[in-house]
Scaffold this motif. Sequence first.
Motif, PDB file in Angstrom:
ATOM      1  N   LEU A 134      -8.527   4.428  -3.328  1.00  0.00           N
ATOM      2  CA  LEU A 134      -9.450   3.415  -4.144  1.00  0.00           C
ATOM      3  C   LEU A 134      -8.697   2.248  -4.782  1.00  0.00           C
ATOM      4  N   PRO A 135      -7.426   2.548  -5.467  1.00  0.00           N
ATOM      5  CA  PRO A 135      -6.587   1.578  -6.015  1.00  0.00           C
ATOM      6  C   PRO A 135      -5.973   0.643  -4.798  1.00  0.00           C
ATOM      7  N   ILE A 136      -5.911   1.217  -3.586  1.00  0.00           N
ATOM      8  CA  ILE A 136      -5.448  -0.041  -2.286  1.00  0.00           C
ATOM      9  C   ILE A 136      -6.510  -0.763  -1.883  1.00  0.00           C
ATOM     10  N   ILE A 137      -7.725  -0.125  -1.779  1.00  0.00           N
ATOM     11  CA  ILE A 137      -8.865  -0.887  -1.243  1.00  0.00           C
ATOM     12  C   ILE A 137      -9.108  -1.916  -2.168  1.00  0.00           C
ATOM     13  N   LYS A 138      -9.100  -1.779  -3.478  1.00  0.00           N
ATOM     14  CA  LYS A 138      -9.218  -2.814  -4.572  1.00  0.00           C
ATOM     15  C   LYS A 138      -8.199  -3.608  -4.983  1.00  0.00           C
ATOM     16  N   ASN A 139      -7.317  -3.361  -4.418  1.00  0.00           N
ATOM     17  CA  ASN A 139      -5.825  -4.235  -4.628  1.00  0.00           C
ATOM     18  C   ASN A 139      -5.845  -5.630  -4.168  1.00  0.00           C
ATOM     19  N   PRO A 197       0.692  -1.151   0.101  1.00  0.00           N
ATOM     20  CA  PRO A 197       0.013   0.035  -0.082  1.00  0.00           C
ATOM     21  C   PRO A 197       0.929   1.248  -0.152  1.00  0.00           C
ATOM     22  N   THR A 198       1.988   0.945   0.726  1.00  0.00           N
ATOM     23  CA  THR A 198       2.589   2.420   0.963  1.00  0.00           C
ATOM     24  C   THR A 198       3.316   2.809  -0.645  1.00  0.00           C
ATOM     25  N   VAL A 199       3.754   1.671  -1.229  1.00  0.00           N
ATOM     26  CA  VAL A 199       4.418   2.012  -2.439  1.00  0.00           C
ATOM     27  C   VAL A 199       3.523   2.389  -3.440  1.00  0.00           C
ATOM     28  N   ASN A 200       2.260   1.995  -3.463  1.00  0.00           N
ATOM     29  CA  ASN A 200       1.159   2.152  -4.491  1.00  0.00           C
ATOM     30  C   ASN A 200       0.650   3.526  -4.287  1.00  0.00           C
ATOM     31  N   VAL A 201       0.533   4.144  -3.251  1.00  0.00           N
ATOM     32  CA  VAL A 201       0.113   5.441  -2.832  1.00  0.00           C
ATOM     33  C   VAL A 201       1.193   6.411  -3.285  1.00  0.00           C
ATOM     34  N   LEU A 202       2.370   6.118  -3.208  1.00  0.00           N
ATOM     35  CA  LEU A 202       3.610   6.895  -3.770  1.00  0.00           C
ATOM     36  C   LEU A 202       3.885   6.828  -5.197  1.00  0.00           C
ATOM     37  N   SER A 203       3.390   5.853  -5.623  1.00  0.00           N
ATOM     38  CA  SER A 203       3.345   5.819  -7.378  1.00  0.00           C
ATOM     39  C   SER A 203       2.276   6.537  -7.866  1.00  0.00           C
ATOM     40  N   VAL A 204       1.183   6.303  -7.541  1.00  0.00           N
ATOM     41  CA  VAL A 204      -0.034   7.202  -7.863  1.00  0.00           C
ATOM     42  C   VAL A 204       0.299   8.506  -7.839  1.00  0.00           C
ATOM     43  N   TRP A 205       0.770   9.039  -6.786  1.00  0.00           N
ATOM     44  CA  TRP A 205       0.864  10.541  -6.349  1.00  0.00           C
ATOM     45  C   TRP A 205       2.018  11.139  -7.196  1.00  0.00           C
ATOM     46  N   SER A 206       2.994  10.202  -7.612  1.00  0.00           N
ATOM     47  CA  SER A 206       4.080  10.737  -8.387  1.00  0.00           C
ATOM     48  C   SER A 206       3.708  11.043  -9.603  1.00  0.00           C
ATOM     49  N   LEU A 207       2.706  10.077 -10.370  1.00  0.00           N
ATOM     50  CA  LEU A 207       2.345  10.623 -11.765  1.00  0.00           C
ATOM     51  C   LEU A 207       1.146  11.511 -11.695  1.00  0.00           C
ATOM     52  N   ARG A 223      -1.376  17.273 -11.789  1.00  0.00           N
ATOM     53  CA  ARG A 223      -3.019  17.556 -11.933  1.00  0.00           C
ATOM     54  C   ARG A 223      -3.791  17.574 -10.738  1.00  0.00           C
ATOM     55  N   GLY A 224      -2.930  17.315  -9.458  1.00  0.00           N
ATOM     56  CA  GLY A 224      -3.787  17.341  -8.292  1.00  0.00           C
ATOM     57  C   GLY A 224      -4.355  15.837  -8.215  1.00  0.00           C
ATOM     58  N   VAL A 225      -4.401  15.543  -6.904  1.00  0.00           N
ATOM     59  CA  VAL A 225      -4.845  14.024  -6.654  1.00  0.00           C
ATOM     60  C   VAL A 225      -5.762  14.124  -5.337  1.00  0.00           C
ATOM     61  N   SER A 226      -6.750  13.485  -5.373  1.00  0.00           N
ATOM     62  CA  SER A 226      -7.769  13.441  -4.506  1.00  0.00           C
ATOM     63  C   SER A 226      -7.488  12.211  -3.691  1.00  0.00           C
ATOM     64  N   ALA A 227      -7.887  12.168  -2.284  1.00  0.00           N
ATOM     65  CA  ALA A 227      -7.809  11.056  -1.445  1.00  0.00           C
ATOM     66  C   ALA A 227      -8.378   9.849  -2.003  1.00  0.00           C
ATOM     67  N   ARG A 228      -9.521   9.987  -2.770  1.00  0.00           N
ATOM     68  CA  ARG A 228     -10.263   8.831  -3.162  1.00  0.00           C
ATOM     69  C   ARG A 228      -9.399   8.101  -4.315  1.00  0.00           C
TER      70      ARG A 228
END
Length: 303
Positions: free
Chosen positions: A157-162, A134-144, A148-153
Amino acid sequence: MIDLLLALWPLFALIVAGYYLRRWAFPNEAFWPGAERINYFILFPALLFSSLARAPLDNPALPRLALAVLLGLGIAWLALLLVRRLRGWPASRFGAFSQGILRFNTYLGLAAVGSLFGQEGLTLAALMLALMVPTVNVLSVWSLTAERGVSARSLLLPIIKNPLILACLGGALVNLSGIGLPGGTDRLLGLLAAASLPLGLLCVGAALKPEELGGEVPALAWNSLLRLLAMPLLAWSVAWALQLPPMESVVLVLFFALPTAPTAYVLTRQLGGDSQLMAGIITLQTLLAAASLALILLLVQAA
């Protein structure tokens, strides 16, 4: 040294086999996407679930291991943010570089840990994955998506569905409940898990794209060196500072020495990153890891 090579070479033999099987169109092109999906959604979660359901959660080294994981990832992330500020990378390139440094090939990691330490090592690795994925997934999505700005959802969401994260959570809950895996459930999960790692390594090889290596050679080279050499050195320093036991230290360093994950290409393409750069990073790191992983593990075991 011989024991280490005997443990690792079959893993890379499967990766090479996967590469050539896909290039020879065997069994056919449609097989590989389906194989990746069944492994990602069923077989691999079965391995993580069963490992965590039986994990000894009273290991006194676990809190320090968790801290070591977070420290290692946190230091690397802060360094990446600093370099991005100095170099002015757009999110499309920063996302690819970040995933090249932070993400790891889970299939190769678990296969290597299983070869070196057996079920005890797999259990420890599954516990680490419950925190790292989960940590690496959050950082990966944020870096990309930072520009554009990124919401908490969109982050959560990718973590909850992983399925890997859900499997880790489910296995931990079963473990804490004390009900175990009754009625042959452990055997069923064991059969599914046994198919996961060989199929996963074949899929890693099938995803390699050597044709992408002719582009940005300096960028590919420095990113690979940081991932395969600097990151395990960082992990070893953290393990030494926290006085982790030998097996926990080796598993930590091993996961920080792994090449980046093939799934990074899919995420990069979906979020508008530089997918060609990402494909080159994945391919070069996987090829170099055949030598670097053995070298790093040999140095750690000798230390």
